[in-house]
Design an enzyme around this catalytic site. Structure first.
Site, short mmCIF file in Angstrom:
data_model
loop_
_atom_site.label_atom_id
_atom_site.label_comp_id
_atom_site.label_asym_id
_atom_site.label_seq_id
_atom_site.Cartn_x
_atom_site.Cartn_y
_atom_site.Cartn_z
N TYR A 227 0.83 -1.22 0.00
CA TYR A 227 0.00 0.00 0.00
C TYR A 227 0.86 1.27 0.00
O TYR A 227 0.45 2.29 -0.55
CB TYR A 227 -1.01 -0.03 1.16
CG TYR A 227 -2.07 -1.08 0.91
CD1 TYR A 227 -3.11 -0.85 0.01
CD2 TYR A 227 -1.97 -2.35 1.48
CE1 TYR A 227 -4.05 -1.83 -0.28
CE2 TYR A 227 -2.91 -3.35 1.20
CZ TYR A 227 -3.93 -3.07 0.32
OH TYR A 227 -4.85 -4.05 0.01
N ARG B 205 1.46 1.81 -3.60
CA ARG B 205 0.23 2.32 -4.25
C ARG B 205 0.05 3.81 -3.91
O ARG B 205 -0.35 4.61 -4.74
CB ARG B 205 -1.02 1.55 -3.78
CG ARG B 205 -1.02 0.03 -3.93
CD ARG B 205 -1.21 -0.43 -5.36
NE ARG B 205 -0.06 -0.24 -6.20
CZ ARG B 205 1.09 -0.97 -6.13
NH1 ARG B 205 1.22 -1.94 -5.27
NH2 ARG B 205 2.09 -0.71 -6.96
N GLN C 111 -15.52 2.08 -5.84
CA GLN C 111 -14.77 0.97 -5.23
C GLN C 111 -13.29 1.33 -5.15
O GLN C 111 -12.50 0.60 -4.57
CB GLN C 111 -14.90 -0.28 -6.10
CG GLN C 111 -16.31 -0.80 -6.21
CD GLN C 111 -16.40 -1.88 -7.27
OE1 GLN C 111 -16.20 -3.04 -6.99
NE2 GLN C 111 -16.69 -1.48 -8.49
N ASN C 112 -12.94 2.47 -5.75
CA ASN C 112 -11.52 2.84 -5.83
C ASN C 112 -11.05 3.42 -4.52
O ASN C 112 -11.78 4.14 -3.82
CB ASN C 112 -11.31 3.85 -6.96
CG ASN C 112 -11.61 3.23 -8.30
OD1 ASN C 112 -11.69 2.01 -8.41
ND2 ASN C 112 -11.80 4.06 -9.31
N HIS D 33 -14.78 0.97 -0.45
CA HIS D 33 -13.64 0.09 -0.13
C HIS D 33 -12.51 0.84 0.58
O HIS D 33 -11.39 0.36 0.62
CB HIS D 33 -13.10 -0.58 -1.40
CG HIS D 33 -14.03 -1.62 -1.95
ND1 HIS D 33 -13.90 -2.16 -3.21
CD2 HIS D 33 -15.12 -2.22 -1.41
CE1 HIS D 33 -14.87 -3.04 -3.41
NE2 HIS D 33 -15.62 -3.09 -2.34
N CYS E 47 -6.66 2.95 13.23
CA CYS E 47 -6.13 2.26 14.41
C CYS E 47 -6.95 0.99 14.63
O CYS E 47 -8.17 1.04 14.69
CB CYS E 47 -6.21 3.17 15.63
SG CYS E 47 -5.70 2.31 17.14
N CYS F 66 0.77 5.10 16.93
CA CYS F 66 -0.59 5.59 16.69
C CYS F 66 -0.87 6.80 17.59
O CYS F 66 -0.50 6.79 18.77
CB CYS F 66 -1.56 4.47 16.98
SG CYS F 66 -3.25 4.97 16.85
N THR G 278 -15.94 -1.25 -14.03
CA THR G 278 -15.84 -2.27 -12.98
C THR G 278 -16.13 -3.63 -13.59
O THR G 278 -17.01 -3.78 -14.44
CB THR G 278 -16.75 -1.94 -11.78
OG1 THR G 278 -16.71 -3.01 -10.85
CG2 THR G 278 -18.18 -1.64 -12.16
N GLU H 22 -15.13 -3.38 -22.48
CA GLU H 22 -15.60 -4.61 -23.12
C GLU H 22 -16.72 -5.22 -22.30
O GLU H 22 -16.98 -4.78 -21.18
CB GLU H 22 -14.43 -5.60 -23.20
CG GLU H 22 -13.89 -5.90 -21.82
CD GLU H 22 -12.53 -6.58 -21.81
OE1 GLU H 22 -11.86 -6.57 -22.85
OE2 GLU H 22 -12.17 -7.10 -20.75
P1 NAD Z 1 -11.27 -4.47 -11.92
O1 NAD Z 1 -9.83 -4.10 -12.01
O2 NAD Z 1 -11.64 -5.83 -11.47
O3 NAD Z 1 -11.93 -4.22 -13.34
C1 NAD Z 1 -11.65 -3.06 -14.07
C2 NAD Z 1 -12.66 -2.97 -15.19
O4 NAD Z 1 -12.45 -1.75 -15.87
C3 NAD Z 1 -12.54 -4.09 -16.24
O5 NAD Z 1 -13.83 -4.62 -16.48
C4 NAD Z 1 -11.98 -3.37 -17.47
O6 NAD Z 1 -12.50 -3.92 -18.69
C5 NAD Z 1 -12.48 -1.96 -17.27
N1 NAD Z 1 -11.61 -0.93 -17.84
C6 NAD Z 1 -10.27 -0.91 -17.91
N2 NAD Z 1 -9.85 0.23 -18.48
C7 NAD Z 1 -10.95 0.95 -18.78
C8 NAD Z 1 -11.18 2.22 -19.38
N3 NAD Z 1 -10.17 3.01 -19.80
N4 NAD Z 1 -12.46 2.65 -19.54
C9 NAD Z 1 -13.51 1.88 -19.13
N5 NAD Z 1 -13.35 0.67 -18.55
C10 NAD Z 1 -12.09 0.21 -18.37
O7 NAD Z 1 -11.90 -3.32 -11.02
P2 NAD Z 1 -13.03 -3.31 -9.91
O8 NAD Z 1 -14.24 -3.98 -10.45
O9 NAD Z 1 -13.10 -1.91 -9.46
O10 NAD Z 1 -12.44 -4.20 -8.72
C11 NAD Z 1 -11.12 -3.94 -8.27
C12 NAD Z 1 -10.93 -3.88 -6.77
O11 NAD Z 1 -9.54 -3.57 -6.55
C13 NAD Z 1 -11.72 -2.77 -6.16
O12 NAD Z 1 -12.31 -3.27 -5.03
C14 NAD Z 1 -10.71 -1.68 -5.77
O13 NAD Z 1 -10.82 -1.32 -4.41
C15 NAD Z 1 -9.35 -2.29 -5.95
N6 NAD Z 1 -8.51 -1.44 -6.86
C16 NAD Z 1 -8.60 -0.08 -6.81
C17 NAD Z 1 -7.85 0.70 -7.68
C18 NAD Z 1 -7.98 2.21 -7.60
O14 NAD Z 1 -8.27 2.73 -6.52
N7 NAD Z 1 -7.80 2.94 -8.70
C19 NAD Z 1 -7.01 0.10 -8.62
C20 NAD Z 1 -6.93 -1.29 -8.64
C21 NAD Z 1 -7.67 -2.05 -7.75
#
Ligand code: NAD
Length: 240
Positions: free
Chosen positions: A57, A60, A98-99, A116, A124, A143, A184, A211
């Site tokens: 993390y 990240r 979810q990001n 998320h 903590c 902490c 997603t 897709e």
């Molecule tokens: P995922 O990575 O499982 O799926 C990403 C989706 O986005 C795919 O279906 C893909 O086809 C699509 N995609 C990719 N590029 C794209 C674009 N330019 N335009 C439109 N669509 C596009 O993502 P998820 O379903 O969000 O699940 C991932 C989990 O991992 C989440 O719970 C999240 O917390 C975490 N995560 C977060 C981040 C972030 O904060 N940016 C990055 C990676 C993972």
């Protein structure tokens, strides 16, 4: 002014941030930045190897704070949608992401739920108190609330943990008449079931993705989020 919708709920996933330079999570092969999700995104992974999880993390967080990483037009158009709806209509609006990145708020979104968690926060494990963090987090970090080292963890919801604000989210999904899922994969529950709940309560459901994900929506708009999101926002706003 009248809007075609009473209540709009938008769900975003890692795909909306891909064009900002943040790699998506590859659910199909269970890898996130070349790490198995069991290692870096589960409570058991943290218990087994907290140093590795902190390093993951921390990297990240550093990537997110890199000056080249900025919101793209999909983030900024969703912020514009929220502000236009607020000033021109009575339509309720909720953005659920979810990001764990902060690109939506940097683009100007305010009615935002990070279901998320957030990369720029730590929590903590003793008290549940949440603090901002922009530097690396390590086991030595003392902490501020319990004054102990080793109790702070990333404020991120791991697999097997309950996402945040679920009551508020479910209420909004049941009340909305328009639901869109953007970038997603539909592999991570409960978010993957939001379209079905919204549809059951009568919403028009739309998927925006590069897709097909195989999920069931009323409409699918394929292409990059930086192109499909501005088109969708224009379509909603032209009817105001
Ligand atoms: P995922 O990575 O499982 O799926 C990403 C989706 O986005 C795919 O279906 C893909 O086809 C699509 N995609 C990719 N590029 C794209 C674009 N330019 N335009 C439109 N669509 C596009 O993502 P998820 O379903 O969000 O699940 C991932 C989990 O991992 C989440 O719970 C999240 O917390 C975490 N995560 C977060 C981040 C972030 O904060 N940016 C990055 C990676 C993972």
């Amino acid at each position: 002014m009248t809007s075609p919708y009473k209540s709009i709920v938008i769900l975003t996933g890692a795909g909306i941030s891909a064009e900002s330079g943040i790699p998506t999570f590859r659910a199909a092969d269970g890898l996130w930045e070349n790490h198995a999700i069991e290692e870096v995104a589960t409570p058991e992974g943290f218990q087994n190897n907290p140093v590795l999880v902190h390093q993951f993390y921390n990297q990240r967080r550093r990537d997110l704070l890199h000056p080249d990483v900025k919101p793209n037009s999909a983030h900024s158009e969703l912020a514009r949608l929220e502000h236009q709806l607020e000033s021109l209509s009575n339509t309720r609006f909720m953005l659920i992401t979810q990001n764990i990145d902060n690109l939506h708020e940097r683009a100007g979104s305010r009615k935002l739920i990070h279901m998320h968690g957030e990369l720029l926060k730590m929590r903590c494990r003793e008290t549940g108190l949440i603090f901002d963090i922009r530097q690396d987090l390590t086991l030595d970090h003392i902490c501020r609330c319990c004054r102990q080292p080793g109790n702070l963890r990333p404020h991120v919801v791991w697999f097997g943990e309950i996402p945040l604000a679920m009551n508020q989210i479910e209420q909004a999904l049941m009340a909305c008449d328009f639901f869109a899922a953007i970038g997603t994969s539909g592999n991570v529950y409960p978010a993957a079931g939001f379209n079905q709940l919204a549809k059951r309560y009568g919403a028009r459901t739309v998927e925006l993705n590069l897709e097909s994900t195989g999920s069931s929506f009323d409409e699918h708009h394929y292409g990059k989020a930086s192109e499909t999101v501005p088109a969708l926002v224009n379509e909603i706003l032209k009817n105001l």
